[in-house]
Design a protein around this motif. Structure first.
Motif, PDB file in Angstrom:
ATOM      1  N   PRO A 129       0.869  -1.234  -0.064  1.00  0.00           N
ATOM      2  CA  PRO A 129       0.098  -0.058   0.007  1.00  0.00           C
ATOM      3  C   PRO A 129       0.772   1.371   0.025  1.00  0.00           C
ATOM      4  O   PRO A 129       2.154   1.187   0.283  1.00  0.00           O
ATOM      5  CB  PRO A 129      -0.866   0.041   1.459  1.00  0.00           C
ATOM      6  N   PHE A 130       0.028   2.324  -0.189  1.00  0.00           N
ATOM      7  CA  PHE A 130       0.738   3.800   0.002  1.00  0.00           C
ATOM      8  C   PHE A 130       0.126   4.180   1.367  1.00  0.00           C
ATOM      9  O   PHE A 130      -1.118   4.559   1.367  1.00  0.00           O
ATOM     10  CB  PHE A 130       0.528   4.612  -1.370  1.00  0.00           C
ATOM     11  N   MET A 131       1.024   4.205   2.273  1.00  0.00           N
ATOM     12  CA  MET A 131       0.349   4.622   3.671  1.00  0.00           C
ATOM     13  C   MET A 131       0.025   5.903   3.895  1.00  0.00           C
ATOM     14  O   MET A 131      -0.807   6.135   4.695  1.00  0.00           O
ATOM     15  CB  MET A 131       1.546   4.014   4.598  1.00  0.00           C
ATOM     16  N   TYR A 132       0.858   6.711   3.415  1.00  0.00           N
ATOM     17  CA  TYR A 132       0.196   8.201   3.729  1.00  0.00           C
ATOM     18  C   TYR A 132      -1.134   8.647   3.571  1.00  0.00           C
ATOM     19  O   TYR A 132      -1.370   8.410   2.150  1.00  0.00           O
ATOM     20  CB  TYR A 132       1.338   9.278   3.090  1.00  0.00           C
ATOM     21  N   THR A 133      -1.982   8.996   4.309  1.00  0.00           N
ATOM     22  CA  THR A 133      -3.143   9.151   4.359  1.00  0.00           C
ATOM     23  C   THR A 133      -3.749  10.449   4.715  1.00  0.00           C
ATOM     24  O   THR A 133      -3.803  10.682   5.887  1.00  0.00           O
ATOM     25  CB  THR A 133      -4.033   8.072   4.908  1.00  0.00           C
ATOM     26  N   SER A 134      -3.896  11.237   3.402  1.00  0.00           N
ATOM     27  CA  SER A 134      -4.132  12.766   3.977  1.00  0.00           C
ATOM     28  C   SER A 134      -5.204  13.280   2.763  1.00  0.00           C
ATOM     29  O   SER A 134      -5.380  12.778   1.742  1.00  0.00           O
ATOM     30  CB  SER A 134      -3.095  13.642   3.958  1.00  0.00           C
ATOM     31  N   LYS A 135      -6.240  13.936   3.316  1.00  0.00           N
ATOM     32  CA  LYS A 135      -7.246  14.575   2.414  1.00  0.00           C
ATOM     33  C   LYS A 135      -6.598  15.716   1.516  1.00  0.00           C
ATOM     34  O   LYS A 135      -7.179  16.065   0.773  1.00  0.00           O
ATOM     35  CB  LYS A 135      -8.359  15.287   3.058  1.00  0.00           C
ATOM     36  N   THR A 136      -5.414  16.405   2.173  1.00  0.00           N
ATOM     37  CA  THR A 136      -4.974  17.611   1.625  1.00  0.00           C
ATOM     38  C   THR A 136      -3.885  17.465   0.991  1.00  0.00           C
ATOM     39  O   THR A 136      -3.207  18.666   0.039  1.00  0.00           O
ATOM     40  CB  THR A 136      -5.067  18.665   2.789  1.00  0.00           C
ATOM     41  N   GLN A 137      -2.965  16.627   1.601  1.00  0.00           N
ATOM     42  CA  GLN A 137      -1.406  16.385   0.882  1.00  0.00           C
ATOM     43  C   GLN A 137      -1.346  14.959   0.285  1.00  0.00           C
ATOM     44  O   GLN A 137      -1.883  14.075   0.552  1.00  0.00           O
ATOM     45  CB  GLN A 137      -0.445  16.536   1.957  1.00  0.00           C
ATOM     46  N   PRO A 138      -0.538  15.085  -1.065  1.00  0.00           N
ATOM     47  CA  PRO A 138      -0.383  13.872  -1.735  1.00  0.00           C
ATOM     48  C   PRO A 138       0.780  12.782  -1.327  1.00  0.00           C
ATOM     49  O   PRO A 138       0.816  11.841  -1.362  1.00  0.00           O
ATOM     50  CB  PRO A 138       0.010  14.401  -3.117  1.00  0.00           C
ATOM     51  N   ASN A 147       2.371  15.379   9.723  1.00  0.00           N
ATOM     52  CA  ASN A 147       2.599  14.366   8.599  1.00  0.00           C
ATOM     53  C   ASN A 147       2.600  13.083   9.474  1.00  0.00           C
ATOM     54  O   ASN A 147       2.146  12.019   8.706  1.00  0.00           O
ATOM     55  CB  ASN A 147       4.110  14.795   8.203  1.00  0.00           C
ATOM     56  N   VAL A 148       3.199  12.974  10.738  1.00  0.00           N
ATOM     57  CA  VAL A 148       3.171  11.609  11.174  1.00  0.00           C
ATOM     58  C   VAL A 148       1.751  11.185  11.239  1.00  0.00           C
ATOM     59  O   VAL A 148       1.413   9.719  11.317  1.00  0.00           O
ATOM     60  CB  VAL A 148       4.087  11.571  12.441  1.00  0.00           C
ATOM     61  N   ALA A 149       0.609  11.995  11.738  1.00  0.00           N
ATOM     62  CA  ALA A 149      -0.390  11.562  12.039  1.00  0.00           C
ATOM     63  C   ALA A 149      -1.288  10.906  10.545  1.00  0.00           C
ATOM     64  O   ALA A 149      -2.330  10.182  10.958  1.00  0.00           O
ATOM     65  CB  ALA A 149      -1.371  12.943  12.439  1.00  0.00           C
ATOM     66  N   CYS A 150      -0.625  11.453   9.618  1.00  0.00           N
ATOM     67  CA  CYS A 150      -1.041  10.890   8.331  1.00  0.00           C
ATOM     68  C   CYS A 150      -0.905   9.340   8.133  1.00  0.00           C
ATOM     69  O   CYS A 150      -1.622   8.795   7.493  1.00  0.00           O
ATOM     70  CB  CYS A 150      -0.712  11.711   7.087  1.00  0.00           C
ATOM     71  N   TYR A 151       0.226   8.996   8.741  1.00  0.00           N
ATOM     72  CA  TYR A 151       0.779   7.492   8.701  1.00  0.00           C
ATOM     73  C   TYR A 151      -0.061   6.799   9.987  1.00  0.00           C
ATOM     74  O   TYR A 151      -0.473   5.619   9.631  1.00  0.00           O
ATOM     75  CB  TYR A 151       2.227   7.298   8.987  1.00  0.00           C
TER      76      TYR A 151
END
Length: 302
Positions: A129-138, A147-151
């Motif tokens: 998977p692509f782990m980084y999960t954010s509504k606003t940042q790619p 940023n760590v919260a998006c992981y």
């Protein structure tokens, strides 16, 4: 400067000549039967062998509210007439769905296929998977709290979007006995977090060089408030323990330092059954990554 390529989890094995030191060609077993340095035969690409098929797909993330990429490695001899267990393989910080795959002639996908071809590992589908999960940042832009919260969103990403997508589109065996999760660096931290958040989902769990932040701590980059209190890093008597929990790291890791060892000591303190080993001379990458994958993949789905 931080080596972001190493943190992303790029394997270093190359076609027919994996990048290993001469001393690493000898299989050294520790007290748990761990091969600290995998043999060359496990790492090397061999012309004419079936290495399965890598498919890149996109799925809709309910957490990020957008399409995200994902790689799926189908095993040698794959057929839709059979059902397969699933290994989720997680990358490090700044990585993406390609980081832990390697290249067509080397890396983790080659090692896993070699073990399957040699009869040392079960046939399995591997999901990157692509782990980084954010509504606003790619993509991750810094090592900081936001940023760590998006992981840390990844456990929700897994349960709401990724696992349903895999079950709907591939012939997989469902249930915790057919589900494993393993990660490198930040992916290692999140694989451990998944194990403690949802022990009902994952029967086999592992991490190589897991990053700080599972519990409170401070590293060179930031203060980590911790996903769990130290006292909560254990499996409740009312919950199901994983059959396998493994951690390893290089003893010369200049990125995560001694944090993997502190997790090992915390597990000992909290009586969490696990296997731990260190890889002499390894920094934050190979041969630690190869050692972890080689030993973990042989012990799952048995």
């Amino acid at each position: 400067m931080l080596d972001t390529a190493m943190m992303a989890g790029c394997a270093s094995a190359q076609k027919n000549e994996p990048e290993v030191k001469p001393a690493e060609t000898k299989v050294i077993l520790n007290e748990d039967g761990i091969a600290v340095f995998p043999p060359k035969s496990a790492l090397a690409y061999v012309d004419g062998k079936d290495y399965g098929k890598l498919e890149h797909k996109t799925y809709f993330s309910k957490i990020a509210e957008k399409e995200k990429g994902i790689n799926i490695l189908l095993p040698p001899g794959y057929t839709t007439e059979k059902k397969y267990p699933v290994l989720y393989l997680l990358h490090g910080i700044f990585g993406d769905e390609y980081s832990m795959v390697g290249n067509p002639n080397g890396g983790n996908s080659v090692t896993i296929a070699n073990l399957i071809n040699q009869g040392l590992a079960s046939e399995m589908i591997v999901v990157y998977p692509f782990m980084y999960t954010s509504k606003t940042q790619p993509q991750c832009s810094a090592i900081d709290e936001a940023n760590v919260a998006c992981y840390d969103n990844f456990i929700d990403e897994m349960t709401t979007s990724i696992m349903p997508f895999i079950a709907e589109n591939y012939p997989v065996l469902e249930g915790r006995g057919n589900t494993a999760i393993y990660g490198f660096s930040m992916g290692g931290r999140e694989s451990l977090a998944c194990a403690f958040y949802r022990p009902d989902l994952f029967k086999f769990v592992g991490a190589v060089a897991p990053a700080p932040g599972l519990v409170e701590g401070k590293d060179f980059a930031m203060y980590h408030k911790g996903q769990f209190a130290e006292a909560d890093v254990k499996f409740d008597e009312s919950k199901t323990y994983p059959d396998l929990l493994m951690i390893c790291a290089g003893d010369s890791d200049s990125v995560v330092g001694v944090f993997p060892l502190t997790y090992h000591n915390l597990f000992l303190k909290n009586e969490v059954k696990h296997i731990w080993w260190s890889i002499p001379g390894s920094d934050h990458g190979d041969p630690a990554i190869s050692s972890g994958i080689y030993n973990f993949v042989q012990r799952i789905f048995k």
